[in-house]
Scaffold this motif. Structure first.
Motif, short mmCIF file in Angstrom:
data_model
loop_
_atom_site.label_atom_id
_atom_site.label_comp_id
_atom_site.label_asym_id
_atom_site.label_seq_id
_atom_site.Cartn_x
_atom_site.Cartn_y
_atom_site.Cartn_z
N TYR B 194 0.58 6.38 3.94
CA TYR B 194 -0.47 6.87 3.05
C TYR B 194 -0.66 8.38 3.11
O TYR B 194 -1.54 8.91 2.44
CB TYR B 194 -1.79 6.16 3.38
CG TYR B 194 -1.66 4.67 3.29
CD1 TYR B 194 -1.59 4.04 2.06
CD2 TYR B 194 -1.55 3.90 4.43
CE1 TYR B 194 -1.44 2.68 1.97
CE2 TYR B 194 -1.39 2.52 4.36
CZ TYR B 194 -1.34 1.92 3.11
OH TYR B 194 -1.17 0.57 3.03
N ALA B 195 0.13 9.07 3.96
CA ALA B 195 0.10 10.53 4.04
C ALA B 195 -1.31 11.08 4.29
O ALA B 195 -1.67 12.14 3.81
CB ALA B 195 0.69 11.17 2.79
N THR B 196 -2.09 10.34 5.03
CA THR B 196 -3.40 10.88 5.43
C THR B 196 -3.83 10.22 6.73
O THR B 196 -3.41 9.12 7.06
CB THR B 196 -4.47 10.64 4.36
OG1 THR B 196 -5.70 11.21 4.82
CG2 THR B 196 -4.69 9.16 4.10
N LEU B 197 -4.66 10.97 7.49
CA LEU B 197 -5.23 10.42 8.71
C LEU B 197 -6.72 10.19 8.55
O LEU B 197 -7.38 9.70 9.45
CB LEU B 197 -4.99 11.38 9.88
CG LEU B 197 -3.53 11.59 10.24
CD1 LEU B 197 -3.39 12.79 11.15
CD2 LEU B 197 -2.98 10.36 10.93
N ARG B 205 -6.97 4.41 -0.18
CA ARG B 205 -5.56 4.25 -0.55
C ARG B 205 -4.92 2.99 -0.03
O ARG B 205 -3.82 2.63 -0.44
CB ARG B 205 -4.75 5.43 0.03
CG ARG B 205 -5.14 6.75 -0.55
CD ARG B 205 -4.30 7.86 0.03
NE ARG B 205 -4.88 9.16 -0.31
CZ ARG B 205 -4.44 10.31 0.15
NH1 ARG B 205 -3.41 10.33 0.97
NH2 ARG B 205 -5.01 11.44 -0.21
N ILE B 206 -5.59 2.30 0.90
CA ILE B 206 -4.93 1.23 1.63
C ILE B 206 -4.55 0.08 0.71
O ILE B 206 -5.26 -0.25 -0.23
CB ILE B 206 -5.85 0.73 2.76
CG1 ILE B 206 -5.04 0.40 3.99
CG2 ILE B 206 -6.66 -0.49 2.35
CD1 ILE B 206 -4.99 1.49 4.96
N ASP B 207 -3.37 -0.48 0.92
CA ASP B 207 -3.08 -1.75 0.26
C ASP B 207 -2.35 -2.64 1.25
O ASP B 207 -1.85 -2.19 2.27
CB ASP B 207 -2.27 -1.55 -1.01
CG ASP B 207 -0.95 -0.92 -0.75
OD1 ASP B 207 0.05 -1.62 -0.77
OD2 ASP B 207 -0.89 0.31 -0.49
N SER B 211 3.73 -3.07 6.55
CA SER B 211 3.61 -1.91 7.42
C SER B 211 2.16 -1.64 7.80
O SER B 211 1.84 -1.30 8.94
CB SER B 211 4.25 -0.71 6.72
OG SER B 211 3.63 0.46 7.09
N THR B 212 1.24 -1.83 6.83
CA THR B 212 -0.17 -1.66 7.14
C THR B 212 -0.63 -2.67 8.18
O THR B 212 -1.37 -2.34 9.12
CB THR B 212 -1.01 -1.82 5.86
OG1 THR B 212 -0.44 -1.01 4.86
CG2 THR B 212 -2.44 -1.42 6.10
#
Lengths: 101, 484
Positions: B194-197, B205-207, B211-212
């Motif tokens: 997601y290119a963010t912390l 952004r989460i889906d 991997s999540t």
């Protein structure tokens, strides 16, 4: 296979091997070393993550720097505690691991 | 002052206090420590009021902003945790001022260790600053750094006791380090996806992809190890049982809650969109196992401090029973109320054990006859905090369990309620067993004098644990102020 993938896979491999070492080793120095290698694997994955055409992503670099500093501190503290335990109790293993000689 | 100013104060005060305590040396460290503790506690309560008045705040320190700057974020949940830490932390500091005073009086702190006892203050303030920073962090990587800050200072604090505490500290260090590394691998996977912390950006952004899930599982495993959820609890009893009394109190009452808080933050705030019912059930089952295993082990302990430490293993279990019923609105306030009353009651119990150690020179449960007549304050504090841990009304433990049980029925899952009730019975058995010995006559001759500071603080904390019975409504309101 692109270079970042090679780095990332090598990082994962290091992580897995070292995690196995951490779980099976009994000598505390070996466990500390194993965790350091786990850390290196993690950092290698992070560096691979930073790869993009131009310029490289700065955030993973910042994370790796911080991670290395933290890792050095924790390792130093672990070694100091290990020396104390060895001096006091004459063994470099945790009490539950000692009966195996 | 504004919310942002209180947040800055909550980070700056304990960290600055730690540095000042370190350079002011043996004589003045305790004074610096107590003053800083009260200032930090005041700021914690002020922050809770500011949040209930003006709601959630996101604050970019120095105006840098994400992604490279450090953002602070406070909502109702964070404010509640900071306030718990503040109130209990101030009480622990008062107790520590007597405990680490120049004259060695405590059987569990050998006199040769006493030369270095003042080092408690910089480490404890560093730990406190780390906990505040963890609760106020807005991104995953800062949370990692604050966890390490907490871990490093906590390990130093355990090692202050010397002797068998050294190997306990080393075991804790190895486990905490492994947990952090698992956590950071999860953070990497999330960043890769997601290119963010940032917690808020991630939430948007989460889906749900493999991997999540892998990332969330790795992070949760790391956090469970740190919050000592069964079966990853094995490091806790030796570490909390062998540390100096104020350190045991801080670790068991406060530090354990940081891991629980992060699991709540992760699953309920960042990843609520994931279908994670199975994982929630797993967390609940582990919690139930912890309630029974910790209770049975506590019952079998010979030493009071170890019994109190095993009781923490059990109490952590209740907190994790939040997750299977988390969809019900009462569940989170119930678990937080339980966390708050456990923090107060557990700190009080460790101090009671410390007072017993000081007077009797040992804490073997079978030979603590006569505490009721020799040390009435300690006996009352023990009984009151016991009431809260068992969950008898009126007490914070009762109100928290009540909310959790109602949530379980509302979710149509009565078996969680049954486990909570049975767990309460189990804690009644081990706590009343110790209390029965305490009231046996005749009193065994003791050696030391009762440390009045520790006795008084344990009584104050026990009253807080009982008084939290009436905190359910303000706590829910504060949580909702955060949700707005």
């Amino acid at each position: 296979m692109t270079t970042p993938i090679v780095y990332a896979s090598a990082g994962v491999a290091m992580l897995c091997i070292a995690l196995f070492g951490f779980l099976t080793a009994r000598h505390v120095l070996r466990r500390i070393l194993a965790l350091n290698i786990v850390g290196s694997g993690v950092f290698m994955m992070l560096v691979a993550l930073a790869a993009r055409p131009d310029p490289p992503d700065p955030i993973p670099h910042a994370l790796v720097m911080t991670g290395i500093v933290v890792g050095v501190c924790v390792t130093a503290l672990a070694l100091a505690l290990l020396r104390r335990m060895f001096a006091d109790e004459g063994s470099a293993r945790l009490p539950e691991d000692r009966e195996f000689g | 002052m504004t919310t942002a100013a209180w947040m800055e104060a909550l980070l700056a005060a304990p960290l600055a206090g730690a540095v000042i305590a370190l350079i002011s040396g043996r004589r003045a460290a305790a004074l610096v420590g107590v003053v800083t503790a009260f200032a930090t506690a005041a700021a914690s309560i002020a922050l809770a009021f500011a949040v209930s008045r003006s709601g959630v705040l996101r604050y970019a320190v120095g105006g840098w902003g994400r992604p490279l700057g450090i953002d602070l974020y406070v909502d109702g949940l964070a404010a509640v945790m900071v306030a718990i830490t503040g109130v209990v932390g101030a009480c622990i500091s008062v107790c520590a001022a007597g405990y680490f005073a120049p004259k060695p009086t405590h059987a569990d702190l050998p006199s040769d260790k006493h030369d270095r006892a003042w080092l408690y203050w910089p480490l404890w303030l560093m730990l406190w600053g780390g906990m505040n920073a963890l609760y106020l962090s807005a991104d995953l990587f800062n949370i990692y750094v604050t966890q390490e800050l907490i871990g490093l200072s906590g390990i130093g604090l355990i090692a202050l006791a010397g002797g068998s505490a050294i190997s306990a500290a080393l075991r804790y260090l190895l486990l905490a380090l492994a947990g952090s590394l698992l956590y950071i691998v999860g953070v990497e996977l999330l960043y890769a996806g997601y290119a963010t912390l940032d917690l808020q950006q991630l939430r948007d952004r989460i889906d749900a992809n493999p991997s999540t899930f892998a990332a969330a599982a790795l992070m949760t495993a790391g956090l469970l190890a740190k919050s000592a959820l069964f079966p990853l609890h094995f490091w806790l009893p030796p570490a909390h049982g062998h540390a100096p009394v104020p350190v045991s109190a801080a670790l068991s009452a406060l530090v354990i809650k940081t891991g629980f808080y992060l699991v709540v933050r992760l699953w309920l705030h960042v990843l609520p969109g994931l279908a994670w019912a199975h994982l929630a059930t797993l967390l609940g089952v582990l919690g139930a196992a912890a309630v029974f295993w910790g209770g049975v082990q506590a019952l079998m302990q010979e030493r009071l401090k170890m019994m109190v430490a095993y009781s923490t293993v059990a109490q952590v279990g209740y907190l994790f029973m939040l997750f299977p019923v988390a969809s019900v609105p009462e569940a989170l306030p119930g678990a937080l109320l339980l966390a708050a009353s456990h923090a107060a009651a557990k700190a009080a119990l460790f101090m009671c054990a410390g007072s017993v150690l000081a007077v009797y020179g040992h804490d073997r449960i079978r030979s603590i006859n006569g505490i009721g007549t020799r040390m009435p304050l300690t006996a009352v504090a023990f009984a009151l905090s016991g009431i809260s841990l068992i969950g008898l009304p009126p007490s914070g433990g009762f109100a928290g369990k009540w909310l959790l049980i109602s949530a379980a029925f509302a979710a149509g899952a009565w078996w969680w309620a049954a486990i909570i009730v049975l767990g309460g019975l189990l804690s009644a058995v081990y706590l009343l067993r110790a209390l029965a010995f305490a009231f046996l006559e005749p009193p065994i001759a003791g050696f030391g004098r009762a440390p009045w500071g520790m006795e008084a603080t344990s009584l104050v904390l026990a009253f807080i644990a009982v008084g939290l019975n009436f905190a359910a409504r303000p706590l829910s309101e504060l949580l909702n102020a955060g949700a707005g």
